[in-house]
Design a protein around this motif. Structure first.
Motif, mmCIF file in Angstrom:
data_model
loop_
_atom_site.group_PDB
_atom_site.id
_atom_site.type_symbol
_atom_site.label_atom_id
_atom_site.label_comp_id
_atom_site.label_asym_id
_atom_site.label_seq_id
_atom_site.Cartn_x
_atom_site.Cartn_y
_atom_site.Cartn_z
ATOM 1 N N ASN A 152 35.564 80.408 112.982
ATOM 2 C CA ASN A 152 36.221 81.644 113.408
ATOM 3 C C ASN A 152 35.535 82.100 114.691
ATOM 4 O OD1 ASN A 152 37.138 84.227 113.831
ATOM 5 N ND2 ASN A 152 36.786 84.931 111.738
ATOM 6 N N LYS A 153 36.285 82.110 115.791
ATOM 7 C CA LYS A 153 35.686 82.409 117.089
ATOM 8 C C LYS A 153 35.623 83.906 117.404
ATOM 9 C CE LYS A 153 37.094 77.919 118.897
ATOM 10 N NZ LYS A 153 37.882 77.170 119.908
ATOM 11 N N ASN A 154 36.151 84.711 116.508
ATOM 12 C CA ASN A 154 36.082 86.172 116.672
ATOM 13 C C ASN A 154 35.463 86.783 115.417
ATOM 14 O OD1 ASN A 154 37.587 86.525 119.296
ATOM 15 N ND2 ASN A 154 39.157 85.464 118.082
ATOM 16 N N PRO A 155 34.188 86.515 115.188
ATOM 17 C CA PRO A 155 33.579 86.919 113.924
ATOM 18 C C PRO A 155 33.386 88.433 113.797
ATOM 19 C CG PRO A 155 31.906 86.086 115.412
ATOM 20 C CD PRO A 155 33.227 85.837 116.066
ATOM 21 N N VAL A 156 33.559 88.912 112.592
ATOM 22 C CA VAL A 156 33.202 90.294 112.266
ATOM 23 C C VAL A 156 31.693 90.334 112.093
ATOM 24 C CG1 VAL A 156 33.429 92.123 110.545
ATOM 25 C CG2 VAL A 156 35.413 90.699 111.137
ATOM 26 N N THR A 157 31.044 91.341 112.637
ATOM 27 C CA THR A 157 29.593 91.475 112.491
ATOM 28 C C THR A 157 29.260 92.826 111.866
ATOM 29 O OG1 THR A 157 29.354 92.384 114.732
ATOM 30 C CG2 THR A 157 29.123 89.996 114.476
ATOM 31 N N ILE A 158 28.083 92.888 111.276
ATOM 32 C CA ILE A 158 27.602 94.111 110.643
ATOM 33 C C ILE A 158 26.347 94.581 111.377
ATOM 34 C CG2 ILE A 158 26.786 95.177 108.507
ATOM 35 C CD1 ILE A 158 29.626 94.179 108.250
ATOM 36 N N PRO A 159 26.334 95.790 111.933
ATOM 37 C CA PRO A 159 25.110 96.297 112.559
ATOM 38 C C PRO A 159 23.985 96.413 111.534
ATOM 39 C CG PRO A 159 27.019 97.604 113.221
ATOM 40 C CD PRO A 159 27.467 96.715 112.108
ATOM 41 N N MET A 160 22.786 96.062 111.918
ATOM 42 C CA MET A 160 21.674 96.032 110.968
ATOM 43 C C MET A 160 21.320 97.418 110.429
ATOM 44 S SD MET A 160 18.380 95.335 113.479
ATOM 45 C CE MET A 160 17.241 95.392 112.092
ATOM 46 N N HIS A 161 21.759 98.484 111.113
ATOM 47 C CA HIS A 161 21.440 99.843 110.673
ATOM 48 C C HIS A 161 22.535 100.434 109.781
ATOM 49 C CE1 HIS A 161 18.024 99.716 113.312
ATOM 50 N NE2 HIS A 161 18.777 99.529 114.379
ATOM 51 N N PHE A 162 23.565 99.652 109.479
ATOM 52 C CA PHE A 162 24.604 100.115 108.548
ATOM 53 C C PHE A 162 23.996 100.306 107.163
ATOM 54 C CE2 PHE A 162 29.325 99.270 109.645
ATOM 55 C CZ PHE A 162 29.199 99.972 110.828
ATOM 56 N N THR A 163 24.522 101.271 106.420
ATOM 57 C CA THR A 163 24.167 101.384 105.006
ATOM 58 C C THR A 163 24.904 100.290 104.237
ATOM 59 O OG1 THR A 163 25.988 102.909 104.531
ATOM 60 C CG2 THR A 163 23.877 103.884 105.211
ATOM 61 N N VAL A 164 24.476 100.051 103.015
ATOM 62 C CA VAL A 164 25.105 99.004 102.209
ATOM 63 C C VAL A 164 26.579 99.316 101.976
ATOM 64 C CG1 VAL A 164 25.134 97.895 99.949
ATOM 65 C CG2 VAL A 164 22.967 98.309 101.093
ATOM 66 N N GLU A 165 26.901 100.592 101.707
ATOM 67 C CA GLU A 165 28.296 100.926 101.445
ATOM 68 C C GLU A 165 29.158 100.783 102.698
ATOM 69 O OE1 GLU A 165 26.100 105.007 101.401
ATOM 70 O OE2 GLU A 165 25.718 102.914 100.844
ATOM 71 N N GLU A 166 28.592 101.051 103.872
ATOM 72 C CA GLU A 166 29.338 100.826 105.116
ATOM 73 C C GLU A 166 29.620 99.347 105.311
ATOM 74 O OE1 GLU A 166 28.095 104.294 108.259
ATOM 75 O OE2 GLU A 166 26.527 102.881 107.684
ATOM 76 N N ALA A 167 28.635 98.520 105.019
ATOM 77 C CA ALA A 167 28.817 97.075 105.127
ATOM 78 C C ALA A 167 29.872 96.589 104.138
ATOM 79 C CB ALA A 167 27.498 96.352 104.894
ATOM 80 N N ALA A 168 29.820 97.089 102.908
ATOM 81 C CA ALA A 168 30.789 96.694 101.884
ATOM 82 C C ALA A 168 32.200 97.099 102.301
ATOM 83 C CB ALA A 168 30.419 97.328 100.545
ATOM 84 N N GLU A 169 32.333 98.293 102.865
ATOM 85 C CA GLU A 169 33.647 98.771 103.309
ATOM 86 C C GLU A 169 34.215 97.864 104.395
ATOM 87 O OE1 GLU A 169 35.535 103.072 104.418
ATOM 88 O OE2 GLU A 169 33.799 102.446 105.604
ATOM 89 N N LYS A 170 33.356 97.430 105.309
ATOM 90 C CA LYS A 170 33.815 96.572 106.404
ATOM 91 C C LYS A 170 34.249 95.203 105.878
ATOM 92 C CE LYS A 170 32.780 95.756 111.259
ATOM 93 N NZ LYS A 170 31.803 95.964 112.361
ATOM 94 N N LEU A 171 33.480 94.629 104.973
ATOM 95 C CA LEU A 171 33.873 93.345 104.386
ATOM 96 C C LEU A 171 35.211 93.478 103.658
ATOM 97 C CD1 LEU A 171 30.544 91.907 102.883
ATOM 98 C CD2 LEU A 171 31.520 91.530 105.158
ATOM 99 N N LEU A 172 35.376 94.583 102.935
ATOM 100 C CA LEU A 172 36.609 94.803 102.175
ATOM 101 C C LEU A 172 37.795 94.993 103.111
ATOM 102 C CD1 LEU A 172 37.862 95.234 99.358
ATOM 103 C CD2 LEU A 172 37.357 97.666 99.597
ATOM 104 N N ASN A 173 37.609 95.785 104.155
ATOM 105 C CA ASN A 173 38.708 96.052 105.088
ATOM 106 C C ASN A 173 39.177 94.791 105.802
ATOM 107 O OD1 ASN A 173 38.735 98.763 104.461
ATOM 108 N ND2 ASN A 173 37.486 99.383 106.195
ATOM 109 N N TYR A 174 38.246 93.879 106.093
ATOM 110 C CA TYR A 174 38.605 92.641 106.784
ATOM 111 C C TYR A 174 38.930 91.503 105.821
ATOM 112 C CZ TYR A 174 37.422 94.446 111.417
ATOM 113 O OH TYR A 174 37.397 95.160 112.591
ATOM 114 N N GLY A 175 38.749 91.732 104.537
ATOM 115 C CA GLY A 175 39.067 90.701 103.549
ATOM 116 C C GLY A 175 38.201 89.470 103.670
ATOM 117 N N ILE A 176 36.892 89.675 103.940
ATOM 118 C CA ILE A 176 35.974 88.549 104.106
ATOM 119 C C ILE A 176 34.840 88.647 103.088
ATOM 120 C CG2 ILE A 176 36.479 88.123 106.525
ATOM 121 C CD1 ILE A 176 34.131 89.864 107.294
ATOM 122 N N SER A 177 34.197 87.522 102.825
ATOM 123 C CA SER A 177 33.154 87.478 101.801
ATOM 124 C C SER A 177 31.751 87.663 102.358
ATOM 125 C CB SER A 177 33.215 86.151 101.036
ATOM 126 O OG SER A 177 33.018 85.061 101.921
ATOM 127 N N GLY A 178 31.627 87.667 103.688
ATOM 128 C CA GLY A 178 30.311 87.827 104.289
ATOM 129 C C GLY A 178 30.424 87.903 105.798
#
Length: 207
Positions: A63-89
């Motif tokens: 995937n050449k356009n990867p979703v990334t998670i900022p290291m300062h995100f809270t766990v729930e923010e990270a979980a929300e982003k994974l859920l919104n994009y439908g990805i496992s990591g």
């Protein structure tokens, strides 16, 4: 691709950040590998299959356009982003965009177990309570009076009547001889939804 497959198997992971000169250029997941693999491998000779796998490059299937998670995100923010994009990591990046880690659904499950206090086993009580100051304290005071220690308190307003909330309280070190009396006392304080006794592997559902 064969190198990537071997690395995933060796490390027991399902997602790999792809770097070029230290910079993130893509993400490779087990789903990408499955899509790129021959769909009917049973019709191929083993050496033909290995030849095909060896020729497929990571750059061609990642995937050449990867979703990334900022290291300062809270766990729930990270979980929300994974859920919104439908990805496992997704790769975790610092302020410069450098990859500093990877977070996956498995990591989320570990956090959920930790926050719920499941490692203490004990008893989890679920209630529908009035949304007012002190309503949770009334319940925890009863549990502490029975010798219990509170491992976790989780709450939500989802799917609850207006003016109410659902609360999940896990307590351990309860006086087992007084457990039935404790339940009856708690029922007088709030609507009890269920009780799960992880120490005895017993469940009582009231809804």
């Amino acid at each position: 691709m064969s190198n990537a497959v071997n690395l995933m198997k060796e490390k027991g992971i399902r997602i790999l950040p792809v770097l070029k000169k230290g910079q993130l250029v893509g993400v490779l997941s087990d789903s990408d590998i499955k899509r790129a693999s021959p769909s009917d491998a049973t019709l191929l000779e083993v050496h033909e299959l290995l030849y095909l796998l060896a020729r497929i490059k990571v750059r061609d299937i990642m995937n050449k356009n990867p979703v990334t998670i900022p290291m300062h995100f809270t766990v729930e923010e990270a979980a929300e982003k994974l859920l919104n994009y439908g990805i496992s990591g997704a790769p975790v990046v610092d302020d410069r965009g450098d990859v500093v880690g990877v977070i996956t659904q498995a990591d989320m499950f570990k956090v959920l177990i930790s926050l719920s206090g499941l490692q203490h086993r004990g008893v989890q009580f679920a209630f529908e309570i009035e949304d007012r100051p002190g309503s949770i304290k009334e319940l925890t005071d009863v549990m502490r009076a029975a010798g219990g220690r509170i491992a976790s308190i989780l709450g939500t307003y989802d799917r609850t009547p207006a003016g109410n909330r659902h609360v999940y309280i896990r307590a351990y070190n309860l006086d087992r001889a007084r457990l039935d009396v404790l339940k009856e006392t708690l029922k007088k304080k709030a609507k009890m939804l269920y009780v799960v006794d992880h120490s005895e592997n017993k469940r009582e559902i009231y809804i």
